[in-house]
Design a protein around this motif. Structure first.
Motif, mmCIF file in Angstrom:
data_model
loop_
_atom_site.group_PDB
_atom_site.id
_atom_site.type_symbol
_atom_site.label_atom_id
_atom_site.label_comp_id
_atom_site.label_asym_id
_atom_site.label_seq_id
_atom_site.Cartn_x
_atom_site.Cartn_y
_atom_site.Cartn_z
ATOM 1 N N MET A 1 0.836 -1.171 0.000
ATOM 2 C CA MET A 1 0.000 0.000 0.000
ATOM 3 C C MET A 1 0.887 1.242 0.000
ATOM 4 S SD MET A 1 -2.812 1.525 2.739
ATOM 5 C CE MET A 1 -3.686 0.037 2.947
ATOM 6 N N ALA A 2 0.492 2.253 -0.750
ATOM 7 C CA ALA A 2 1.209 3.527 -0.823
ATOM 8 C C ALA A 2 0.366 4.597 -0.140
ATOM 9 C CB ALA A 2 1.472 3.908 -2.276
ATOM 10 N N VAL A 3 0.961 5.285 0.842
ATOM 11 C CA VAL A 3 0.241 6.274 1.645
ATOM 12 C C VAL A 3 1.028 7.574 1.695
ATOM 13 C CG1 VAL A 3 -0.645 6.820 3.955
ATOM 14 C CG2 VAL A 3 -0.836 4.484 3.068
ATOM 15 N N GLY A 4 0.350 8.672 1.439
ATOM 16 C CA GLY A 4 0.948 9.988 1.589
ATOM 17 C C GLY A 4 0.711 10.511 2.990
ATOM 18 N N LEU A 5 1.696 11.183 3.550
ATOM 19 C CA LEU A 5 1.596 11.817 4.859
ATOM 20 C C LEU A 5 1.658 13.321 4.660
ATOM 21 C CD1 LEU A 5 4.115 9.552 6.816
ATOM 22 C CD2 LEU A 5 1.619 9.398 6.842
ATOM 23 N N PHE A 6 0.575 14.000 4.983
ATOM 24 C CA PHE A 6 0.461 15.439 4.766
ATOM 25 C C PHE A 6 0.215 16.086 6.118
ATOM 26 C CE2 PHE A 6 -2.323 18.885 2.541
ATOM 27 C CZ PHE A 6 -1.265 19.770 2.514
ATOM 28 N N GLY A 7 1.274 16.595 6.724
ATOM 29 C CA GLY A 7 1.169 17.162 8.053
ATOM 30 C C GLY A 7 1.039 18.667 8.031
ATOM 31 N N GLY A 8 0.424 19.191 9.073
ATOM 32 C CA GLY A 8 0.317 20.629 9.179
ATOM 33 C C GLY A 8 -0.629 21.044 10.280
ATOM 34 N N SER A 9 -0.690 22.345 10.495
ATOM 35 C CA SER A 9 -1.583 22.893 11.510
ATOM 36 C C SER A 9 -3.027 22.893 11.025
ATOM 37 C CB SER A 9 -1.164 24.327 11.859
ATOM 38 O OG SER A 9 0.153 24.360 12.318
ATOM 39 N N PHE A 10 -3.222 23.097 9.716
ATOM 40 C CA PHE A 10 -4.564 23.182 9.131
ATOM 41 C C PHE A 10 -5.399 24.155 9.962
ATOM 42 C CE2 PHE A 10 -2.879 18.999 7.951
ATOM 43 C CZ PHE A 10 -2.942 19.098 6.575
ATOM 44 N N ASN A 11 -4.911 25.384 10.032
ATOM 45 C CA ASN A 11 -5.451 26.400 10.931
ATOM 46 C C ASN A 11 -5.871 27.666 10.188
ATOM 47 O OD1 ASN A 11 -6.019 27.548 13.518
ATOM 48 N ND2 ASN A 11 -4.101 28.672 13.394
ATOM 49 N N PRO A 12 -6.960 27.658 9.448
ATOM 50 C CA PRO A 12 -7.909 26.567 9.222
ATOM 51 C C PRO A 12 -7.556 25.788 7.956
ATOM 52 C CG PRO A 12 -8.816 28.579 8.309
ATOM 53 C CD PRO A 12 -7.467 28.940 8.918
ATOM 54 N N PRO A 13 -8.155 24.598 7.811
ATOM 55 C CA PRO A 13 -7.991 23.867 6.547
ATOM 56 C C PRO A 13 -8.785 24.597 5.464
ATOM 57 C CG PRO A 13 -9.604 22.764 7.925
ATOM 58 C CD PRO A 13 -9.034 23.899 8.740
ATOM 59 N N HIS A 14 -8.328 24.478 4.216
ATOM 60 C CA HIS A 14 -9.009 25.187 3.128
ATOM 61 C C HIS A 14 -8.845 24.427 1.813
ATOM 62 C CE1 HIS A 14 -5.019 26.576 1.967
ATOM 63 N NE2 HIS A 14 -4.851 27.028 3.205
ATOM 64 N N ALA A 15 -9.450 24.971 0.770
ATOM 65 C CA ALA A 15 -9.443 24.315 -0.544
ATOM 66 C C ALA A 15 -8.031 24.142 -1.096
ATOM 67 C CB ALA A 15 -10.309 25.101 -1.530
ATOM 68 N N GLY A 16 -7.089 24.987 -0.706
ATOM 69 C CA GLY A 16 -5.700 24.825 -1.145
ATOM 70 C C GLY A 16 -5.087 23.545 -0.595
ATOM 71 N N HIS A 17 -5.380 23.240 0.672
ATOM 72 C CA HIS A 17 -4.917 21.972 1.257
ATOM 73 C C HIS A 17 -5.534 20.797 0.507
ATOM 74 C CE1 HIS A 17 -4.457 24.408 5.163
ATOM 75 N NE2 HIS A 17 -3.235 24.093 4.786
ATOM 76 N N LEU A 18 -6.809 20.930 0.199
ATOM 77 C CA LEU A 18 -7.508 19.868 -0.515
ATOM 78 C C LEU A 18 -6.912 19.676 -1.911
ATOM 79 C CD1 LEU A 18 -9.780 17.831 -0.228
ATOM 80 C CD2 LEU A 18 -11.367 19.576 -1.035
ATOM 81 N N LEU A 19 -6.555 20.755 -2.574
ATOM 82 C CA LEU A 19 -5.932 20.668 -3.899
ATOM 83 C C LEU A 19 -4.599 19.929 -3.815
ATOM 84 C CD1 LEU A 19 -5.921 21.412 -6.910
ATOM 85 C CD2 LEU A 19 -4.830 23.578 -6.277
ATOM 86 N N VAL A 20 -3.784 20.235 -2.822
ATOM 87 C CA VAL A 20 -2.514 19.529 -2.634
ATOM 88 C C VAL A 20 -2.774 18.037 -2.448
ATOM 89 C CG1 VAL A 20 -0.563 19.199 -1.039
ATOM 90 C CG2 VAL A 20 -1.198 21.504 -1.774
ATOM 91 N N ALA A 21 -3.764 17.706 -1.616
ATOM 92 C CA ALA A 21 -4.102 16.298 -1.362
ATOM 93 C C ALA A 21 -4.544 15.588 -2.644
ATOM 94 C CB ALA A 21 -5.195 16.210 -0.294
ATOM 95 N N GLU A 22 -5.389 16.242 -3.423
ATOM 96 C CA GLU A 22 -5.885 15.637 -4.665
ATOM 97 C C GLU A 22 -4.762 15.432 -5.674
ATOM 98 O OE1 GLU A 22 -8.935 18.458 -5.632
ATOM 99 O OE2 GLU A 22 -10.425 17.473 -4.341
ATOM 100 N N ILE A 23 -3.877 16.416 -5.795
ATOM 101 C CA ILE A 23 -2.734 16.289 -6.709
ATOM 102 C C ILE A 23 -1.848 15.131 -6.267
ATOM 103 C CG2 ILE A 23 -0.574 17.391 -7.446
ATOM 104 C CD1 ILE A 23 -2.134 20.078 -7.427
ATOM 105 N N ALA A 24 -1.575 15.048 -4.967
ATOM 106 C CA ALA A 24 -0.718 13.977 -4.447
ATOM 107 C C ALA A 24 -1.342 12.606 -4.707
ATOM 108 C CB ALA A 24 -0.468 14.176 -2.957
ATOM 109 N N LEU A 25 -2.620 12.452 -4.407
ATOM 110 C CA LEU A 25 -3.288 11.169 -4.636
ATOM 111 C C LEU A 25 -3.198 10.753 -6.100
ATOM 112 C CD1 LEU A 25 -6.421 11.642 -2.370
ATOM 113 C CD2 LEU A 25 -4.833 9.712 -2.209
#
Length: 191
Positions: free
Chosen positions: A1-25
């Protein structure tokens, strides 16, 4: 299994974080991506940090992809630094292939992180493009130090199979959103 680890404060989380996650996946061919919501960040002011519970709830509201898992296990580690957290993850999950995911804006200060060289030699790293960081990433201390370990962007689908140190820079759509800017718009204005 391949898993990405995306750490951060997410203070607050936003669509930019989601975009990074989608690109990585998509680009890395990951099976899952774990958002590791940190209890705190030693490089940022704690006074602006929303409670861990509030940040976790905001992340849960934002995420709808079942491959993205919201975690806060770092709290149980007692305020561990990223290098310690990654060592813990590696020891507990020896049969999973991990990739550390970070925004290109974080690459500029990566050398200030405690044990940053150890982080780079624990798991492969995928650096996702962010506004204002596209060209400057090459001058970062991490990029210069680990230049020999850079994986061509055309080969990012195999990054999770690489032995660290291995890293790549992934170009793509970028979001101008930032947690700092979002917090600034919500701050009380002087009268």
């Amino acid at each position: 299994m391949a898993v990405g680890l995306f750490g951060g404060s997410f203070n607050p989380p936003h669509a930019g974080h989601l975009l990074v996650a989608e690109i990585a996946l998509r680009r890395l061919g990951l099976d899952q991506l774990w958002w590791m919501v940190t209890p705190g960040n030693p490089l940022k002011s704690r006074s602006e940090l929303a409670s861990l519970g509030d940040r976790l709830a905001m992340c849960e509201q934002l995420i709808h992809d079942p491959r993205i898992k919201i975690t806060a296990f770092e709290k149980a580690l007692g305020g561990a630094y990223t290098a310690d957290t990654l060592a813990h993850v590696k020891a507990r999950n020896p049969h999973i292939h991990f990739v550390w995911i970070m925004g290109a804006d974080s690459l500029q200060t990566f050398h200030l992180w405690q044990k940053w060289r150890e982080i780079a030699t624990t798991f492969p790293i995928a650096v996702i493009d962010r506004p204002g960081a596209t060209l400057s990433f090459l001058s970062s201390k991490m990029a210069r130090t680990f230049d020999y370990a850079r994986v061509d962007e055309d080969d990012v689908g195999t990054l999770w199979k690489q032995k660290a140190p291995a890293w790549t820079f992934i170009h793509g759509p970028r979001s101008t959103l930032s947690s700092t800017a979002i917090r600034a718009t919500k701050a009380p204005q002087p009268e």
